[in-house]
Design a protein around this motif. Structure first.
Motif, short mmCIF file in Angstrom:
data_model
loop_
_atom_site.label_atom_id
_atom_site.label_comp_id
_atom_site.label_asym_id
_atom_site.label_seq_id
_atom_site.Cartn_x
_atom_site.Cartn_y
_atom_site.Cartn_z
N LEU A 106 2.29 1.81 -3.46
CA LEU A 106 1.48 2.29 -4.31
C LEU A 106 1.16 3.94 -3.89
N VAL B 272 -9.96 -2.90 -1.79
CA VAL B 272 -8.86 -3.47 -2.54
C VAL B 272 -9.00 -3.28 -3.99
N ARG B 273 -10.23 -3.66 -4.22
CA ARG B 273 -10.69 -3.50 -5.74
C ARG B 273 -10.73 -1.86 -6.29
N TYR C 179 -0.12 -5.57 -6.86
CA TYR C 179 -0.91 -5.23 -5.64
C TYR C 179 -2.13 -6.33 -5.74
N ALA C 180 -2.85 -6.13 -7.02
CA ALA C 180 -3.84 -7.13 -7.51
C ALA C 180 -3.52 -8.56 -7.07
N TYR D 28 -7.55 7.21 -3.13
CA TYR D 28 -6.45 6.29 -2.98
C TYR D 28 -5.80 6.78 -1.48
N VAL E 19 -6.67 -0.71 -6.75
CA VAL E 19 -6.25 -1.45 -8.17
C VAL E 19 -6.67 -0.68 -9.20
N ALA F 107 0.29 -1.49 -9.64
CA ALA F 107 -0.81 -1.95 -9.68
C ALA F 107 -1.19 -3.66 -9.79
N PHE F 108 -0.49 -4.05 -10.68
CA PHE F 108 -0.62 -5.23 -10.98
C PHE F 108 -0.19 -6.32 -9.92
N SER G 144 0.81 -0.98 0.09
CA SER G 144 0.14 0.02 -0.03
C SER G 144 0.97 1.40 -0.08
#
Length: 439
Positions: free
Chosen positions: A35, A92-93, A198-199, A132, A96, A195-196, A32
């Motif tokens: 990001l 979370v969704r 984190y997902a 964010y 991202v 982002a990828f 987190s």
């Protein structure tokens, strides 16, 4: 392996509170935080290329300030509705998707051919970054104990300063070597990669941030008025926003100030300004830690820390910019920068203790809204307008006065805090902040 109970900022369910391992909790924090670094790198890389854009497109300081301010203004306007959506749709969704949007928009900045196109791309950056900060801090505080609120909030929000350091310094070096378009492109690609990742790693159901079933969700409408249900929480919003005015003005204009008054080229000015941004981030962590330590027996002491930071920044920065250029000026400005944003952690902890847990992201979005509309958006723009009339040095001599109003707001909030906390369900007396009552 040791387990951590999820903090009270996570949404409540009918069963026992979910738990995560300490290792996974810190992994969530690190990702987190990474990001958030990308967020501010994409936002602040602009500041390092101000001189290039000013020369290439013949822009005024006011126009340059507006390119920075539009992001903060968009964040302020959209943070609340998008965070409200995140509390319902999934935090979370939401994070991202947001990271993907601001990264693609940053790539758009790299191909902008005019001021208008850059302004539009920066607006979209703001759309992506809007939720964010508030949603990210809700996720982080949701997997750690309540007693670490100010420290974690300060550390997480310091990511804004650290990201600004990287955005300004790395962006300045890249821009000087390869042009300003390349600087934006690097930031955009970096954000998409994070982002990828984190997902792949952070899951709603595992951290307890997934929303309960529709039938189990607490009614939303009765919770929303509690965002403004006390004098103290409103004062926390206002005081925090006014301090962010000062912090963002410094962050935005230090590269230009060092270039104009110290004769540094863009790359070196960006690196030097990055040191000041780093100092500001360290101040957030230190002041948050001090606030948590002092408030173990009396939560009201967080307000004392916030007031001290506000008044300290007023005195140190006003005195610093009145001095002639040189080591003494830089030293005073550095110490003033250390405390200018030190209110971030205490203010976030105050809001967390004075609002319901079920709308944690929305509460932090309200704080973000105040930070943006009172501070992050007008700070760079107002300083730019003042600079057009007074010169940049004159503008930076005036803006520390905002901290006096911030200190006043914190002082008013302090007088009603314990009464408001008891009314909202906390125990009587000068005690530390306790978990909010279930909604």
């Amino acid at each position: 392996m040791e387990l951590l109970a999820v903090g009270t900022t996570a949404p409540k369910t009918s069963g026992s509170p979910p738990v995560v391992t300490r290792r996974y909790a810190w992994l969530v924090f690190v990702l987190s935080f990474a990001l958030l670094l990308s967020d501010y790198m994409s936002r602040q890389v602009l500041n390092s290329v101000f001189p290039m854009l000013k020369t290439q497109w013949l822009l005024s300081d006011g126009q340059l300030g507006s390119l920075s301010a539009v992001v903060a203004l968009t964040v302020g306007v959209l943070a609340f509705p998008l965070s409200l959506l995140a509390d319902r749709w999934g935090r979370v969704r939401t994070l991202v998707v947001a990271a993907a949007v601001w990264s693609v928009a940053t790539l758009g900045c790299a191909i902008a051919a005019s001021y208008d196109q850059m302004f539009l791309a920066r607006f979209v950056v703001g759309v992506g970054e809007a939720a964010y900060g508030s949603v990210g801090i809700a996720v982080v505080l949701g997997v750690f104990p309540v007693g670490l609120r100010a420290t974690l909030a300060g550390a997480f929000m310091a990511g804004g300063s650290f990201g600004s350091v990287l955005g300004v310094s790395v962006g300045g070096v890249i821009a000087q070597a390869h042009g300003w378009r390349c600087a934006f492109a690097v930031m955009g690609v970096h954000g998409l990669a994070l982002a990828f990742l984190y997902a792949l790693v952070v899951r709603e159901r595992r951290i307890g941030a997934a929303q309960p079933g529709r039938a189990e969700r607490p009614p939303l409408r009765p919770q929303l008025p509690k965002l403004f249900s006390s004098v103290s929480v409103v004062c926390a919003y206002v005081g925090s926003g006014l301090q962010m005015f000062l912090a963002m003005a410094l962050l935005t204009w230090m590269p230009s100030y060092l270039g104009r008054y110290y004769g540094l080229p863009a790359g070196r000015a960006g690196l030097a300004a990055g040191v000041f941004a780093l100092i500001g981030g360290v101040g957030m962590i230190l002041c948050g830690g001090v606030a948590d330590r002092l408030s173990r027996r009396a939560g009201i002491r967080r307000w004392n820390v916030a007031i001290a930071c506000s008044l300290g920044s007023l005195v140190l920065l006003a005195a610093g910019f009145l001095l002639p250029t040189g080591a003494a000026q830089l030293a005073l400005v550095a110490v003033g920068t250390l405390v200018a944003a030190g209110t971030a952690g205490p203010a976030t902890a105050m809001v967390a203790s004075l609002t319901p847990a079920a709308i944690a992201a929305t509460a932090f979005a309200t704080l973000t809204l105040a930070n943006s509309l009172l501070g992050l958006a007008p700070g760079p723009a107002v300083t730019g307008v003042l600079a057009d009339h007074l010169g940049l040095r004159g503008a930076l001599q005036v803006i520390p006065l905002v901290a006096l109003v911030g200190a006043t707001a914190f002082a008013i909030g302090r007088t009603t805090y314990e009464k408001d906390l008891r009314r909202l369900g906390g125990p009587p007396g000068p005690v530390p902040d306790t978990p909010e009552p279930p909604p």
